[in-house]
Design an enzyme around this catalytic site. Sequence first.
Site, mmCIF file in Angstrom:
data_model
loop_
_atom_site.group_PDB
_atom_site.id
_atom_site.type_symbol
_atom_site.label_atom_id
_atom_site.label_comp_id
_atom_site.label_asym_id
_atom_site.label_seq_id
_atom_site.Cartn_x
_atom_site.Cartn_y
_atom_site.Cartn_z
ATOM 1 N N SER A 96 0.806 -1.069 0.218
ATOM 2 C CA SER A 96 0.313 0.412 -0.114
ATOM 3 C C SER A 96 0.916 1.083 -0.093
ATOM 4 C CB SER A 96 -0.637 -0.070 1.070
ATOM 5 O OG SER A 96 -1.922 -1.581 0.818
ATOM 6 N N THR A 99 -5.809 -3.420 7.445
ATOM 7 C CA THR A 99 -5.235 -4.763 7.112
ATOM 8 C C THR A 99 -5.801 -5.623 8.246
ATOM 9 O OG1 THR A 99 -3.728 -6.103 5.430
ATOM 10 C CG2 THR A 99 -3.132 -5.308 6.371
ATOM 11 N N ALA A 120 -12.985 -12.326 3.763
ATOM 12 C CA ALA A 120 -12.966 -11.615 2.308
ATOM 13 C C ALA A 120 -13.735 -12.005 1.199
ATOM 14 C CB ALA A 120 -11.461 -12.666 1.643
ATOM 15 N N ASP A 125 -12.792 -3.388 -0.684
ATOM 16 C CA ASP A 125 -12.617 -4.494 -1.682
ATOM 17 C C ASP A 125 -13.509 -5.183 -2.693
ATOM 18 O OD1 ASP A 125 -9.645 -4.732 0.141
ATOM 19 O OD2 ASP A 125 -11.571 -5.305 1.529
ATOM 20 N N LYS A 184 -9.654 -5.453 10.597
ATOM 21 C CA LYS A 184 -10.716 -5.282 9.761
ATOM 22 C C LYS A 184 -12.007 -5.114 10.538
ATOM 23 C CE LYS A 184 -8.897 -5.881 4.734
ATOM 24 N NZ LYS A 184 -9.205 -6.281 3.666
ATOM 25 N N MET A 243 -8.481 -13.940 -5.229
ATOM 26 C CA MET A 243 -7.613 -12.863 -4.827
ATOM 27 C C MET A 243 -6.547 -12.954 -4.190
ATOM 28 S SD MET A 243 -11.031 -12.366 -2.407
ATOM 29 C CE MET A 243 -13.074 -12.205 -2.652
ATOM 30 N N ALA A 278 -15.357 -18.541 2.405
ATOM 31 C CA ALA A 278 -17.097 -17.948 3.357
ATOM 32 C C ALA A 278 -16.565 -17.280 4.535
ATOM 33 C CB ALA A 278 -18.276 -19.185 3.868
HETATM 34 P P1 ATR Z 1 -9.896 -13.936 5.401
HETATM 35 O O1 ATR Z 1 -10.968 -13.445 5.980
HETATM 36 O O2 ATR Z 1 -9.333 -13.797 4.646
HETATM 37 O O3 ATR Z 1 -11.485 -15.428 4.414
HETATM 38 P P2 ATR Z 1 -10.478 -16.765 7.078
HETATM 39 O O4 ATR Z 1 -12.065 -16.049 7.455
HETATM 40 O O5 ATR Z 1 -9.534 -17.225 7.995
HETATM 41 O O6 ATR Z 1 -10.062 -15.268 6.569
HETATM 42 O O7 ATR Z 1 -11.555 -17.176 5.708
HETATM 43 C C1 ATR Z 1 -10.749 -18.707 5.671
HETATM 44 C C2 ATR Z 1 -11.537 -19.151 4.821
HETATM 45 O O8 ATR Z 1 -10.825 -19.878 3.221
HETATM 46 C C3 ATR Z 1 -12.729 -20.217 4.557
HETATM 47 O O9 ATR Z 1 -13.810 -20.125 4.220
HETATM 48 C C4 ATR Z 1 -11.877 -21.323 4.574
HETATM 49 O O10 ATR Z 1 -12.766 -22.865 4.812
HETATM 50 P P3 ATR Z 1 -13.397 -22.763 6.631
HETATM 51 O O11 ATR Z 1 -14.609 -21.986 7.031
HETATM 52 O O12 ATR Z 1 -14.515 -24.960 6.337
HETATM 53 O O13 ATR Z 1 -12.212 -22.956 7.248
HETATM 54 C C5 ATR Z 1 -11.327 -21.821 3.526
HETATM 55 N N1 ATR Z 1 -10.179 -22.539 3.223
HETATM 56 C C6 ATR Z 1 -8.871 -22.251 4.239
HETATM 57 N N2 ATR Z 1 -7.699 -23.135 4.518
HETATM 58 C C7 ATR Z 1 -8.908 -24.320 3.317
HETATM 59 C C8 ATR Z 1 -8.274 -25.399 2.468
HETATM 60 N N3 ATR Z 1 -6.983 -26.030 2.578
HETATM 61 N N4 ATR Z 1 -9.028 -25.860 1.625
HETATM 62 C C9 ATR Z 1 -10.586 -25.016 1.550
HETATM 63 N N5 ATR Z 1 -10.517 -24.079 1.937
HETATM 64 C C10 ATR Z 1 -10.001 -23.228 2.194
#
Ligand code: ATR
Length: 270
Positions: A17, A62, A131, A103, A66, A214, A128
């Site tokens: 940034s 970041t 992000a 974003d 957030k 992303m 979910a």
């Molecule tokens: P962010 O704020 O970056 O979205 P987060 O809230 O920790 O971070 O969410 C990470 C996302 O990546 C979640 O949707 C997670 O799935 P779960 O809700 O089942 O935990 C997903 N994720 C992380 N590692 C993964 C993997 N190896 N395969 C599939 N989905 C993954």
Amino acid sequence: MIDRYCVFGHPVAHSKSPLIHAAFAEQTGEAIEYTAIEAPLDDFAGAWRRFTASGGRGANVTVPFKEQAFRLCDTLSERARRAGAVNTLILGGNGATYGDTTDGIGLVRDLERHGVTLAGARILLLGAGGAVRGVLEPLLAQGPASLFIANRTAEKAARLAADFRDLGTIEGGGFDAVAGPFDLVINGTSASLAGDLPPLPDDLFAPGATAHDMMYGAEPTVFLRWAAERGARTVDGLGMLVEQAAESFFQWRGRRPETAPVLEALRQAL
Ligand code: ATR
């Protein structure tokens, strides 16, 4: 005193940034200072207070702040309220803090720049977490035909979809519930970080479909490599990063910088 801006993160040294906003400032002739500040994990509000007391006018936020930033705002944009998170803070003339999240509009602008039509599109979102939640309002505002959220933890996707059902045709479930074809598939999981690929069917993409991740890096992510092999056009997250920054800059300074040359320079330096 010069108007000060910063990005708050922890860690934050890797953030692009400062580079991006220095380029925007030079391009537009806006005299601002923009630095990276590592805020303490347990006192984001204090870091923001100290910053504004020393000439801080606004900030990007970041990981992992957030949600803490969201909670300290006096007023919020509708999209930030929906996201439950804030990536842009603005100090108002009355000393109040306004929060927005850019974003999602950054993602929309980058997709438009690549010629992707969102109105009427069948969209699949992978993940979910925060992000994905952060981009749902702007995506739905474009009027897609349908939006499916698929997640490793299916209930999380279903709950997230339910939160946004008043804004459009949106459903959520596990990866096993994914039924294509889709015009646009966006990877908002952090799976790419681990080099993992969510379990997806082979016939995911409609003819002419676009795959967006992303994440970004010097090399295409596992997901984008997989998508390219199945005929999709691929777009990584670097453009979204620059576009969200441009929208923040616009909110602070009322000037809309040109993103293409900045994106090009960042790409060269990856
Ligand atoms: P962010 O704020 O970056 O979205 P987060 O809230 O920790 O971070 O969410 C990470 C996302 O990546 C979640 O949707 C997670 O799935 P779960 O809700 O089942 O935990 C997903 N994720 C992380 N590692 C993964 C993997 N190896 N395969 C599939 N989905 C993954």
